[in-house]
Design a protein around this motif. Structure first.
Motif, PDB file in Angstrom:
ATOM      1  N   ARG A   1       0.695   3.842  -1.236  1.00 29.52           N
ATOM      2  CA  ARG A   1       0.906   2.741  -0.296  1.00 29.52           C
ATOM      3  C   ARG A   1      -0.389   1.926  -0.098  1.00 29.52           C
ATOM      4  N   LEU A   2      -1.517   2.629  -0.078  1.00 27.58           N
ATOM      5  CA  LEU A   2      -2.800   1.955   0.096  1.00 27.58           C
ATOM      6  C   LEU A   2      -3.066   0.995  -1.060  1.00 27.58           C
ATOM      7  N   LYS A   3      -2.816   1.433  -2.270  1.00 31.32           N
ATOM      8  CA  LYS A   3      -3.038   0.573  -3.436  1.00 31.32           C
ATOM      9  C   LYS A   3      -2.124  -0.654  -3.383  1.00 31.32           C
ATOM     10  N   GLN A   4      -0.892  -0.459  -2.915  1.00 25.17           N
ATOM     11  CA  GLN A   4       0.009  -1.601  -2.746  1.00 25.17           C
ATOM     12  C   GLN A   4      -0.564  -2.579  -1.719  1.00 25.17           C
ATOM     13  N   TYR A   5      -1.123  -2.030  -0.647  1.00 24.88           N
ATOM     14  CA  TYR A   5      -1.690  -2.874   0.407  1.00 24.88           C
ATOM     15  C   TYR A   5      -2.891  -3.658  -0.112  1.00 24.88           C
ATOM     16  N   TYR A   6      -3.713  -3.048  -0.960  1.00 28.77           N
ATOM     17  CA  TYR A   6      -4.836  -3.772  -1.549  1.00 28.77           C
ATOM     18  C   TYR A   6      -4.351  -5.064  -2.200  1.00 28.77           C
ATOM     19  N   PHE A   7      -3.218  -5.008  -2.893  1.00 28.63           N
ATOM     20  CA  PHE A   7      -2.718  -6.163  -3.639  1.00 28.63           C
ATOM     21  C   PHE A   7      -1.923  -7.112  -2.745  1.00 28.63           C
ATOM     22  N   VAL A   8      -1.050  -6.564  -1.911  1.00 26.30           N
ATOM     23  CA  VAL A   8      -0.169  -7.384  -1.074  1.00 26.30           C
ATOM     24  C   VAL A   8      -0.919  -7.934   0.133  1.00 26.30           C
ATOM     25  N   GLY A   9      -1.829  -7.119   0.693  1.00 23.55           N
ATOM     26  CA  GLY A   9      -2.559  -7.527   1.874  1.00 23.55           C
ATOM     27  C   GLY A   9      -1.690  -7.532   3.117  1.00 23.55           C
TER      28      GLY A   9
END
Length: 399
Positions: free
Chosen positions: A151-159
């Motif tokens: 989920r963290l890696k997704q957040y890095y990209f999506v913000g």
């Protein structure tokens, strides 16, 4: 316009921005107050929205400007909230007009930011992971570290820009979220020309567009000379302050030494410059989702920049510590990524993008200043060592 008692000449409609949100409060049967606002970032109504509304998704998505004065009594009496017109246009109500209309006597500043990682979890149907994080039950959290890291890696990209988050939530498509981010960035570029003095617009753009490359350097200190040969602070100071005042960038100042309070020893001319959102920073580089997900070796240096951006953003929006500082030794051979002030403690925080746990600079700082608490944050799980604590990146908001 639908704004009772506010003159039309104090209401401005700006099309093609992120969203129009109307707030209607019902106090004793009287619809008392209706408005939309534009500021940088987003704030969820978690603290005062009634049950039954999706608190993780129904957010104010705001663009440009400083925090508005909000009538404290109005905020605390939100018995009924209706929201609509998402992603159509935005309406600005002059804060002065709002004060004149409602004779505000009790005020509260309401700063607004993109969604932090905790709010991203809530918005993407990961409430169980969020609840687990808040327990700080580290053995249980460690059992779910793989899911949290994903989920963290997704957040890095999506913000955390709400329309990008909602698009990703509804489609699961990183590329679709990135298209939303590109439209937001385009809106910012247009705003530079529309709202800033014409003579500083080129310098605003130069600073803004340099952020990815400035953060990709091994030494992330902002260098004016990277904007233009022989450029100096006095040439770009007004343009930089314009971006700061609009909430689009954060200046993280260097500490000449470690002394309480830390603001008293901050070097105003030495700083790192971060964007308001990690996802927008990613979009500024036009990074492909495929490259990002696969962790291509070509983005090794930028991965560190994204991780520092993420930590900075969480410290500002998810904790009470405000904008952090950083420390660098006088010789320049040691640097600690962030330093925060928590009550009467000064806490150093070193950021690691992966699981590499070498902490030479943090050790230098610890031996020199003897802090009570020392934090290293990385993709590794929580663990306490003799002189420091390894804090997982996905839990930075719980510091």
């Amino acid at each position: 316009m639908g704004f009772p008692n506010i003159p039309d000449n104090e209401v401005e409609v700006i099309p093609y921005h992120l969203t129009e949100i109307f707030i209607i409060t019902d106090m004793g049967g009287l619809q008392h107050f209706q408005m939309g606002v534009i500021f940088a970032g987003a704030i969820p109504f978690n603290d005062f929205m009634p049950d039954g509304i999706d608190k993780g998704v129904e957010v104010l998505n705001l663009h440009g400007g400083n925090p508005i004065h909000i009538n404290l009594n109005v905020r605390k009496k939100l018995d009924k909230v209706l929201m609509g017109g998402k992603f159509a246009q935005q309406t600005v109500v002059n804060p002065t007009a709002f004060q004149k209309c409602y004779h505000v006597s009790t005020e509260e500043y309401l700063p607004v930011y993109p969604l932090n990682f905790r709010e991203f979890l809530a918005a993407t149907a990961s409430e169980q992971l969020l609840a687990l994080l808040r327990t700080k039950d580290w053995p249980s959290i460690t059992a779910f570290s793989a899911q949290l890291t994903e989920r963290l890696k997704q957040y890095y990209f999506v913000g955390g820009m709400p329309e990008a988050v909602m698009t990703f939530r509804d489609t699961g498509d990183l590329r679709a979220a990135q298209e939303v981010q590109k439209q937001i960035l385009l809106a910012y570029e247009k705003d530079f020309s529309k709202h800033a003095p014409s003579e500083i617009v080129p310098r605003i753009r130069a600073i803004w567009n340099s952020i990815p490359s400035q953060l990709s350097k091994e030494n992330r200190k902002f260098i004016y000379g990277a904007l233009q040969k022989s450029a100096r602070a006095k040439d770009y100071g007004i343009a930089l302050q314009w971006l700061v005042d609009c909430g689009l960038v954060y200046q993280v100042h260097c500490l000449a030494t470690i002394q309480y309070p830390i603001k008293s020893v901050a070097e105003r001319e030495v700083f790192k410059l971060f964007a308001l959102d990690v996802g927008l920073l990613c979009a500024m580089t036009e990074m492909s989702p495929k490259t990002f997900i696969e962790g291509n070796a070509l983005m090794t240096n930028f991965k560190g920049a994204l991780t520092e951006q993420y930590v900075c953003q969480q410290l500002i929006s998810a904790t009470p510590y405000g904008i952090p500082h950083y420390w660098s030794s006088s010789s320049g051979t040691a640097e600690v990524d962030f330093v925060i002030q928590k009550d009467d403690q000064i806490i150093p925080i070193e950021v690691k993008a992966e699981e590499n746990l070498k902490s030479k600079s943090l050790k230098v700082y610890s031996e020199k200043f003897k802090p009570t608490t020392v934090i290293r944050t990385s993709l590794s799980n929580y663990r306490e060592e003799s002189w420091m604590v390894n804090w997982p990146l996905y839990a930075v908001g719980e510091l």
